[in-house]
Design a protein around this motif. Sequence first.
Motif, PDB file in Angstrom:
ATOM      1  N   TYR A  50      35.793   6.894 -10.000  1.00 27.76           N
ATOM      2  CA  TYR A  50      35.579   5.798 -10.387  1.00 27.76           C
ATOM      3  C   TYR A  50      33.786   4.708  -9.990  1.00 27.76           C
ATOM      4  O   TYR A  50      34.349   4.317  -8.570  1.00 27.76           O
ATOM      5  N   GLN A  51      33.061   4.256 -10.604  1.00 29.40           N
ATOM      6  CA  GLN A  51      31.924   3.441  -9.980  1.00 29.40           C
ATOM      7  C   GLN A  51      32.108   3.006 -11.519  1.00 29.40           C
ATOM      8  O   GLN A  51      31.574   3.123 -12.357  1.00 29.40           O
ATOM      9  N   ALA A  52      31.948   1.848 -11.108  1.00 30.46           N
ATOM     10  CA  ALA A  52      32.015   0.398 -12.197  1.00 30.46           C
ATOM     11  C   ALA A  52      30.182   1.173 -12.663  1.00 30.46           C
ATOM     12  O   ALA A  52      30.122   0.282 -14.369  1.00 30.46           O
ATOM     13  N   ASP A  53      29.616   1.066 -12.542  1.00 31.92           N
ATOM     14  CA  ASP A  53      28.387   0.572 -12.896  1.00 31.92           C
ATOM     15  C   ASP A  53      27.353   2.517 -13.765  1.00 31.92           C
ATOM     16  O   ASP A  53      26.546   2.615 -14.557  1.00 31.92           O
ATOM     17  N   ARG A  54      28.560   3.241 -13.551  1.00 30.22           N
ATOM     18  CA  ARG A  54      28.512   4.657 -14.053  1.00 30.22           C
ATOM     19  C   ARG A  54      28.329   4.760 -15.014  1.00 30.22           C
ATOM     20  O   ARG A  54      29.564   4.657 -16.248  1.00 30.22           O
ATOM     21  N   CYS A  55      27.320   5.649 -16.258  1.00 31.73           N
ATOM     22  CA  CYS A  55      27.173   5.744 -17.574  1.00 31.73           C
ATOM     23  C   CYS A  55      28.179   6.781 -17.486  1.00 31.73           C
ATOM     24  O   CYS A  55      27.816   8.488 -17.104  1.00 31.73           O
ATOM     25  N   SER A  56      28.809   7.261 -17.931  1.00 37.37           N
ATOM     26  CA  SER A  56      29.497   9.187 -18.410  1.00 37.37           C
ATOM     27  C   SER A  56      29.737   9.931 -18.804  1.00 37.37           C
ATOM     28  O   SER A  56      29.279  10.772 -18.937  1.00 37.37           O
ATOM     29  N   ILE A  57      27.964   9.532 -19.824  1.00 34.75           N
ATOM     30  CA  ILE A  57      27.541  10.133 -20.818  1.00 34.75           C
ATOM     31  C   ILE A  57      26.708  10.832 -19.576  1.00 34.75           C
ATOM     32  O   ILE A  57      25.611  10.763 -19.032  1.00 34.75           O
ATOM     33  N   ASN A  58      26.922  12.180 -19.920  1.00 34.25           N
ATOM     34  CA  ASN A  58      26.263  13.459 -19.380  1.00 34.25           C
ATOM     35  C   ASN A  58      26.139  13.041 -17.860  1.00 34.25           C
ATOM     36  O   ASN A  58      25.414  13.823 -17.033  1.00 34.25           O
ATOM     37  N   PHE A  59      27.357  12.472 -17.437  1.00 31.61           N
ATOM     38  CA  PHE A  59      27.744  12.501 -15.929  1.00 31.61           C
ATOM     39  C   PHE A  59      28.607  13.839 -15.693  1.00 31.61           C
ATOM     40  O   PHE A  59      29.072  14.673 -15.007  1.00 31.61           O
ATOM     41  N   HIS A  60      29.942  13.654 -16.802  1.00 30.90           N
ATOM     42  CA  HIS A  60      31.080  13.962 -16.620  1.00 30.90           C
ATOM     43  C   HIS A  60      30.568  14.949 -17.450  1.00 30.90           C
ATOM     44  O   HIS A  60      30.477  15.426 -18.301  1.00 30.90           O
ATOM     45  N   PRO A  61      31.736  16.514 -17.403  1.00 30.71           N
ATOM     46  CA  PRO A  61      31.572  17.575 -17.468  1.00 30.71           C
ATOM     47  C   PRO A  61      32.030  17.291 -19.271  1.00 30.71           C
ATOM     48  O   PRO A  61      31.490  17.923 -20.089  1.00 30.71           O
ATOM     49  N   LEU A  62      33.371  16.941 -19.697  1.00 34.59           N
ATOM     50  CA  LEU A  62      33.120  17.050 -20.909  1.00 34.59           C
ATOM     51  C   LEU A  62      32.606  15.890 -21.756  1.00 34.59           C
ATOM     52  O   LEU A  62      33.073  15.694 -22.957  1.00 34.59           O
ATOM     53  N   HIS A  63      31.279  15.161 -21.095  1.00 36.81           N
ATOM     54  CA  HIS A  63      30.851  14.273 -21.981  1.00 36.81           C
ATOM     55  C   HIS A  63      29.546  14.189 -21.709  1.00 36.81           C
ATOM     56  O   HIS A  63      28.716  13.658 -22.437  1.00 36.81           O
ATOM     57  N   THR A  64      29.455  15.464 -21.965  1.00 33.47           N
ATOM     58  CA  THR A  64      27.922  16.401 -21.831  1.00 33.47           C
ATOM     59  C   THR A  64      27.410  16.118 -23.176  1.00 33.47           C
ATOM     60  O   THR A  64      28.570  16.657 -23.949  1.00 33.47           O
ATOM     61  N   TYR A  65      26.079  16.489 -23.369  1.00 37.94           N
ATOM     62  CA  TYR A  65      25.412  16.831 -24.995  1.00 37.94           C
ATOM     63  C   TYR A  65      26.384  18.072 -25.332  1.00 37.94           C
ATOM     64  O   TYR A  65      26.411  18.216 -27.006  1.00 37.94           O
ATOM     65  N   TYR A  66      27.087  19.019 -24.624  1.00 35.84           N
ATOM     66  CA  TYR A  66      26.878  20.002 -24.721  1.00 35.84           C
ATOM     67  C   TYR A  66      28.403  20.066 -25.166  1.00 35.84           C
ATOM     68  O   TYR A  66      28.839  20.405 -26.033  1.00 35.84           O
ATOM     69  N   ALA A  67      28.715  19.240 -24.695  1.00 39.43           N
ATOM     70  CA  ALA A  67      30.193  19.670 -25.163  1.00 39.43           C
ATOM     71  C   ALA A  67      30.872  18.455 -26.329  1.00 39.43           C
ATOM     72  O   ALA A  67      31.530  19.040 -27.686  1.00 39.43           O
ATOM     73  N   MET A  68      29.758  17.686 -26.190  1.00 38.29           N
ATOM     74  CA  MET A  68      29.163  17.084 -27.845  1.00 38.29           C
ATOM     75  C   MET A  68      29.316  17.701 -28.822  1.00 38.29           C
ATOM     76  O   MET A  68      29.557  17.500 -30.588  1.00 38.29           O
ATOM     77  N   VAL A  69      28.829  18.595 -29.090  1.00 37.99           N
ATOM     78  CA  VAL A  69      28.378  19.421 -29.868  1.00 37.99           C
ATOM     79  C   VAL A  69      29.712  19.789 -30.398  1.00 37.99           C
ATOM     80  O   VAL A  69      29.823  20.706 -31.624  1.00 37.99           O
ATOM     81  N   ILE A  70      30.502  20.545 -29.367  1.00 36.76           N
ATOM     82  CA  ILE A  70      31.195  21.261 -29.466  1.00 36.76           C
ATOM     83  C   ILE A  70      32.700  20.310 -30.551  1.00 36.76           C
ATOM     84  O   ILE A  70      32.658  21.062 -31.465  1.00 36.76           O
TER      85      ILE A  70
END
Length: 103
Positions: A50-70
């Motif tokens: 956990y890091q309070a100021d970290r954006c999850s989008i495109n950082f974590h594997p299931l939060h990537t743009y590739y995953a969002m296409v699925i």
Amino acid sequence: MPSFLHYFLHFGFPLVIACVLFRKNWKKVYLILILTMLVDLDHLWADPIYQADRCSINFHPLHTYYAMVIYVVFLFLRKPLNIIGIGLLLHMWTDWIDCLMMR
């Protein structure tokens, strides 16, 4: 206020979606939408977890743009996959709003 919005979008808005779009089976649909929050388990692979100021989008594997296409593809499949797609995209949208608020 951002915390209220975050938790409303994770818990309240799925209830609205379930009641409005899936009136007959709203309880089952709401449960599925809530269970899609398990996508956050990918945070366990981050260092630190956990890091309070970290954006999850495109950082974590299931939060990537590739995953969002699925997740978008899920919308066009049969139940319950389309409901799972709705929940996952709602989750990504909520996290994206968090990222915008961090700026």
